[in-house]
Write a protein that holds these residues in place. Structure first.
Motif, mmCIF file in Angstrom:
data_model
loop_
_atom_site.group_PDB
_atom_site.id
_atom_site.type_symbol
_atom_site.label_atom_id
_atom_site.label_comp_id
_atom_site.label_asym_id
_atom_site.label_seq_id
_atom_site.Cartn_x
_atom_site.Cartn_y
_atom_site.Cartn_z
ATOM 1 N N ASP A 213 0.837 -1.206 0.000
ATOM 2 C CA ASP A 213 0.000 0.000 0.000
ATOM 3 C C ASP A 213 0.874 1.259 0.000
ATOM 4 O O ASP A 213 0.554 2.248 -0.676
ATOM 5 C CB ASP A 213 -0.927 0.011 1.222
ATOM 6 C CG ASP A 213 -2.034 -1.034 1.129
ATOM 7 O OD1 ASP A 213 -2.280 -1.522 0.007
ATOM 8 O OD2 ASP A 213 -2.633 -1.356 2.172
ATOM 9 N N PHE A 214 1.972 1.220 0.768
ATOM 10 C CA PHE A 214 2.859 2.388 0.828
ATOM 11 C C PHE A 214 3.548 2.605 -0.514
ATOM 12 O O PHE A 214 3.716 3.749 -0.963
ATOM 13 C CB PHE A 214 3.896 2.220 1.934
ATOM 14 C CG PHE A 214 4.724 3.448 2.182
ATOM 15 C CD1 PHE A 214 4.170 4.575 2.755
ATOM 16 C CD2 PHE A 214 6.066 3.469 1.847
ATOM 17 C CE1 PHE A 214 4.929 5.720 2.983
ATOM 18 C CE2 PHE A 214 6.842 4.599 2.068
ATOM 19 C CZ PHE A 214 6.270 5.730 2.638
ATOM 20 N N LEU A 215 3.936 1.520 -1.172
ATOM 21 C CA LEU A 215 4.548 1.621 -2.485
ATOM 22 C C LEU A 215 3.563 2.229 -3.485
ATOM 23 O O LEU A 215 3.923 3.099 -4.290
ATOM 24 C CB LEU A 215 4.995 0.239 -2.958
ATOM 25 C CG LEU A 215 5.643 0.161 -4.350
ATOM 26 C CD1 LEU A 215 6.857 1.073 -4.433
ATOM 27 C CD2 LEU A 215 6.024 -1.279 -4.683
ATOM 28 N N GLU A 216 2.318 1.790 -3.412
ATOM 29 C CA GLU A 216 1.284 2.346 -4.283
ATOM 30 C C GLU A 216 1.065 3.830 -3.984
ATOM 31 O O GLU A 216 0.848 4.642 -4.892
ATOM 32 C CB GLU A 216 -0.027 1.575 -4.101
ATOM 33 C CG GLU A 216 -1.138 2.021 -5.032
ATOM 34 C CD GLU A 216 -2.414 1.212 -4.841
ATOM 35 O OE1 GLU A 216 -3.471 1.652 -5.342
ATOM 36 O OE2 GLU A 216 -2.358 0.145 -4.189
ATOM 37 N N LEU A 217 1.152 4.187 -2.700
ATOM 38 C CA LEU A 217 0.981 5.584 -2.300
ATOM 39 C C LEU A 217 2.079 6.460 -2.897
ATOM 40 O O LEU A 217 1.810 7.601 -3.317
ATOM 41 C CB LEU A 217 0.989 5.691 -0.773
ATOM 42 C CG LEU A 217 0.827 7.094 -0.173
ATOM 43 C CD1 LEU A 217 -0.530 7.682 -0.542
ATOM 44 C CD2 LEU A 217 0.991 7.047 1.352
ATOM 45 N N LEU A 218 3.307 5.960 -2.940
ATOM 46 C CA LEU A 218 4.404 6.733 -3.531
ATOM 47 C C LEU A 218 4.105 7.066 -4.989
ATOM 48 O O LEU A 218 4.322 8.201 -5.436
ATOM 49 C CB LEU A 218 5.720 5.958 -3.426
ATOM 50 C CG LEU A 218 6.294 5.748 -2.025
ATOM 51 C CD1 LEU A 218 7.593 4.950 -2.095
ATOM 52 C CD2 LEU A 218 6.543 7.079 -1.325
ATOM 53 N N HIS A 219 3.605 6.083 -5.730
ATOM 54 C CA HIS A 219 3.240 6.335 -7.128
ATOM 55 C C HIS A 219 2.090 7.338 -7.207
ATOM 56 O O HIS A 219 2.086 8.231 -8.063
ATOM 57 C CB HIS A 219 2.835 5.031 -7.802
ATOM 58 C CG HIS A 219 3.987 4.148 -8.171
ATOM 59 N ND1 HIS A 219 4.803 4.406 -9.255
ATOM 60 C CD2 HIS A 219 4.466 2.999 -7.607
ATOM 61 C CE1 HIS A 219 5.733 3.469 -9.344
ATOM 62 N NE2 HIS A 219 5.553 2.604 -8.359
ATOM 63 N N GLU A 220 1.137 7.187 -6.328
ATOM 64 C CA GLU A 220 -0.045 8.051 -6.327
ATOM 65 C C GLU A 220 0.320 9.503 -6.063
ATOM 66 O O GLU A 220 -0.240 10.425 -6.672
ATOM 67 C CB GLU A 220 -1.031 7.558 -5.265
ATOM 68 C CG GLU A 220 -2.277 8.415 -5.095
ATOM 69 C CD GLU A 220 -3.118 7.942 -3.918
ATOM 70 O OE1 GLU A 220 -3.468 8.777 -3.058
ATOM 71 O OE2 GLU A 220 -3.407 6.715 -3.852
#
Length: 307
Positions: free
Chosen positions: A138-145
């Motif tokens: 989820d944190f990795l996805e947040l970085l992209h977001e």
């Protein structure tokens, strides 16, 4: 002679000149734009130097004007600053989701520093082979977001396993000076050894007790790429304290806020709770990510508290 500083060990510097690499020392003290610096000379600096009589070493007489630099507050000396590197074309901020974890606040402080000189920055997420837990994904996805839409590419690699290193082995490095920065233990030295095999930087495993990185690079050094260009490796940064920034200047270094500057009702709007603030409106509409806005407020209040 003129040359460029490629290595700094504190009191001695290695300077690349037309006559080769020369060990050099600094003559006297240099006043640098009223900056109180722990390191008067930084890797990447262009300097004028002269050979010492009867010696193989030289003395640096002058530091040529810097095109740009990345600077942070010194963690050891109050009111002093430390130049990480100068005259760079782009910066790679290496981050990890765990072992150690890189916070959004650290990322945003680094980006404020690069934005102050309009230095292009890329976020390189290393050790992606270790990202398995749901909260880590989820944190990795947040970085992209957060960062992809505002112009900071987020690249996922695993330097240790040679995974997706082709994202970095490309023309973007050729002919440019690139800074690699980040916390200790994120894999900067491992990546550098892959990109520049002759670098032979030492590496260490993360402490299982603290899950924090161990300093393996003890001084800044610049390495030449085979196809042209340079990579600058720096010691790991635990905290990234930004320099004194005026309250009304800080918003200039957040790209998603900068595009709305001048559109608020009041010229001295700080984008906190003022009526007619276009930034607050765009935040409410979802055009500004709340995590980035939180970083903006944290830095703003931090500077107010310090003053």
């Amino acid at each position: 002679m003129k040359g460029r500083v490629v290595k700094s060990t504190g009191s001695w510097y290695t300077v690349k000149t037309d006559q080769g690499l020369i060990n050099s020392r600094l003559r006297g003290k240099f006043k640098q734009d009223d900056l109180k610096l722990t390191n008067p000379i930084a890797v990447g600096d262009y300097v004028e130097l002269e050979m010492e009589a009867g010696q193989a070493s030289s003395v640096i007489n002058e530091i040529l004007p810097r095109e740009n630099y990345i600077i942070r507050k010194s963690t050891r000396k109050t009111h002093f600053s430390h130049i990480i590197a100068s005259n760079i074309d782009q910066a790679f901020l290496m981050v990890t989701i765990s072992q150690p974890r890189t916070s959004l606040g650290f990322i945003d402080r680094f980006l404020v520093s690069t934005e102050s000189f309009r230095i292009p920055a890329t976020i390189v997420v290393n050790k992606t082979d270790l990202v398995k837990k749901e909260k880590e994904l989820d944190f990795l996805e947040l970085l992209h977001e957060i960062y992809d839409p505002i112009g900071y590419p987020v690249l996922e690699i695993s330097a240790l396993n040679d995974k997706d290193l082709d994202l970095l082995f490309n023309e973007s490095l050729r002919g440019k000076t690139t800074l690699i920065s980040g916390h200790s233990g994120v894999g900067k030295s491992t990546l550098l050894n892959k990109l520049v095999p002759h670098a032979t930087q030492s590496t260490k495993e993360i402490s299982k007790f603290s899950a924090k990185g161990v300093h393996t690079t003890t001084f800044a050094e610049m390495f030449e790429l085979e196809g042209g260009g340079y990579l600058i490796d720096t010691p790991g940064i635990k905290e990234f304290g930004i320099l004194d920034i005026d309250d009304f200047e800080l918003s200039h270094y957040f790209v998603e806020i900068r595009q709305y500057l001048g559109q608020c009702r009041y010229n001295n709007c700080q984008h906190i709770n003022e009526p007619g603030c276009i930034v607050l409106q765009k935040l409410e509409e979802g055009y500004i990510h709340p995590n980035r806005y939180e970083s903006y407020l944290n830095i703003l209040y931090e500077e107010d508290d310090r003053r």
